[in-house]
Motif scaffolding. Sequence first.
Motif, PDB file in Angstrom:
ATOM      1  N   GLY A 228      -9.828   5.568  -1.175  1.00 41.07           N
ATOM      2  CA  GLY A 228      -8.790   5.288  -0.008  1.00 41.07           C
ATOM      3  C   GLY A 228      -9.844   4.637   1.068  1.00 41.07           C
TER       4      GLY A 228
ATOM      5  N   THR B 299       0.655  -1.059  -0.108  1.00 39.83           N
ATOM      6  CA  THR B 299      -0.032   0.023  -0.052  1.00 39.83           C
ATOM      7  C   THR B 299       0.929   1.033   0.136  1.00 39.83           C
ATOM      8  OG1 THR B 299      -0.312  -0.349   2.298  1.00 39.83           O
ATOM      9  CG2 THR B 299      -1.873  -1.016   1.043  1.00 39.83           C
TER      10      THR B 299
ATOM     11  N   GLY C 262       0.776   3.942  -3.194  1.00 34.61           N
ATOM     12  CA  GLY C 262       0.582   5.298  -2.932  1.00 34.61           C
ATOM     13  C   GLY C 262       1.655   6.154  -3.463  1.00 34.61           C
TER      14      GLY C 262
ATOM     15  N   CYS D 200      -3.043   2.819   3.947  1.00 33.99           N
ATOM     16  CA  CYS D 200      -1.947   2.101   5.026  1.00 33.99           C
ATOM     17  C   CYS D 200      -2.493   2.494   6.530  1.00 33.99           C
ATOM     18  CB  CYS D 200      -0.763   3.135   4.694  1.00 33.99           C
ATOM     19  SG  CYS D 200       0.306   2.743   3.166  1.00 33.99           S
TER      20      CYS D 200
ATOM     21  N   TYR E 201      -4.365   4.965  -1.643  1.00 30.36           N
ATOM     22  CA  TYR E 201      -3.591   3.911  -1.127  1.00 30.36           C
ATOM     23  C   TYR E 201      -2.775   4.414   0.129  1.00 30.36           C
ATOM     24  CZ  TYR E 201      -4.157   0.240  -4.380  1.00 30.36           C
ATOM     25  OH  TYR E 201      -4.760  -0.580  -5.135  1.00 30.36           O
ATOM     26  N   THR E 202      -2.654   5.745   0.473  1.00 29.00           N
ATOM     27  CA  THR E 202      -1.760   6.399   1.408  1.00 29.00           C
ATOM     28  C   THR E 202      -2.860   6.329   2.748  1.00 29.00           C
ATOM     29  OG1 THR E 202      -0.446   7.787   0.062  1.00 29.00           O
ATOM     30  CG2 THR E 202      -0.688   8.524   2.367  1.00 29.00           C
TER      31      THR E 202
ATOM     32  N   GLN F 229      -5.480   7.046  -6.767  1.00 28.47           N
ATOM     33  CA  GLN F 229      -4.933   6.128  -6.252  1.00 28.47           C
ATOM     34  C   GLN F 229      -3.687   6.461  -5.384  1.00 28.47           C
ATOM     35  OE1 GLN F 229      -4.631   2.235  -8.558  1.00 28.47           O
ATOM     36  NE2 GLN F 229      -5.451   3.442 -10.525  1.00 28.47           N
ATOM     37  N   GLY F 230      -2.872   7.342  -5.413  1.00 33.10           N
ATOM     38  CA  GLY F 230      -1.881   7.993  -4.622  1.00 33.10           C
ATOM     39  C   GLY F 230      -2.491   8.371  -3.347  1.00 33.10           C
ATOM     40  N   VAL F 231      -3.261   9.215  -3.359  1.00 30.78           N
ATOM     41  CA  VAL F 231      -3.901   9.497  -1.880  1.00 30.78           C
ATOM     42  C   VAL F 231      -4.778   8.339  -1.356  1.00 30.78           C
ATOM     43  CG1 VAL F 231      -5.672  10.951  -0.751  1.00 30.78           C
ATOM     44  CG2 VAL F 231      -4.316  12.075  -2.697  1.00 30.78           C
TER      45      VAL F 231
END
Length: 436
Positions: free
Chosen positions: A244, A74, A78, A372, A368-369, A364-366
């Motif tokens: 998310g 993850t 992210g 976590c 998956y962050t 997806q970046g935000v």
Amino acid sequence: MSEAGTDEASGALAGTTKSSGSAMRGSLIAAAGILIVAFTLRTAVTSVPPLTAEISRELFLPTWLVGILGMLPTALFGIAGLVTPAFMRRWSVEALAIACMVAAGVGQAVRAVAPSTWLFLAGSAIALAGMGAGNVVLPPMVKKYFPKRIGLMTALYVTVISLGTTVPPLLAVPVADAAGWRVSVGSWALLNIVAILPWLGAWVGRGAPSSSSSAGATTAPGPPRAVVRPWRSPAAWALALLFGCTSLNTYALFAWLPAIAAGAGLSAGEAGLQLAIFSGLGLPISLVVPLLAGRLRNPFAVVAFGVACFVGGYLGLWLAPGTATTLWSTLAGLGPATFPLALVLINLRTRSHRASGAVSGFAQGVGYTVACTGPLLAGILHDATGGWAASFAFLGVTLVILAVAGWVICRPRYIDDDPGVLAPARFQGDATPPVG
């Protein structure tokens, strides 16, 4: 009709038939390329956990390091989501797909031959970064090559991702027993090589699939090198939170559902079965939701369904975990219906494949962050209170955020129409054609 006219008409028909055949061939190659890439995107994640005991006999792999290995997917998904759109402004999606698969293949090969723990972790990081970038590339590929089949292609590739998640752990131990854990881990790099081939033809040879003539490929409207800034759109933030919060709840249950079931008196085998039920429902959901969302002007009903199922499952697992546990696991397993919805909305709420790529990376970046934090905070709250009530309360708060975000992004609109999202390139050099 004259003989000359007949010959001319025959020639035109032959040309049309040839063009139609070429387009069909391009569509098939593009579809195969997308689906093979999709299948590879979780192999580095699920091929190792069944082998950790065997790997630890050769490499230093204590429990705390296994925990770090579990957080890498993850975290790197992210980071890759936030970084990949910068490459997408210079590279074509075909070239980027090749780069993703090269990184994933090299990473898996490196950890298969790694003589030390840290090189094993480095190889894992490279592989996961490549796969994280691949997550971002798939939506704009679908938008570019199948603009009129977004629901269908999203359903297919999300389902194939689920298959690519399920197959590696099933094969890991038998292959390791026959040839060793290094072969079992490294053999998946061969699939990355196969995934490169369809896009290599598009990038190098300008053959099918082509970016302009095959499979109904589309180009971005407006300024061709406009910079897409999704963080300026409330809808893009809503999409990121939808993605998310869904992933957060899903990964939290992946981590803790067996412990919840075991704490209620179920055997280890029965607890594992509950996790299998929860994860197995991802396959039918992946097939149905994108097709349904593609037909609905406002698919908020899918969000309401997912939230209701999560709530029902959580209430059962909290208040009566040892009674009708299969029912609670089933309800919770239907909750992630909002995951394929978020993926298909990336394309349904953007006008071009370039905007789709930027929004895909941002969401997806935000997302998956945010994801976590799910397993970590749920575990901390459980340890602090000695029960699961606080953990479920935390997850319940994230479901409220999920519902509000879903309400915003499901309303019919285009993210690239929001003020400030599209900006002209600052420098003349930005007009350089993308690589590939």
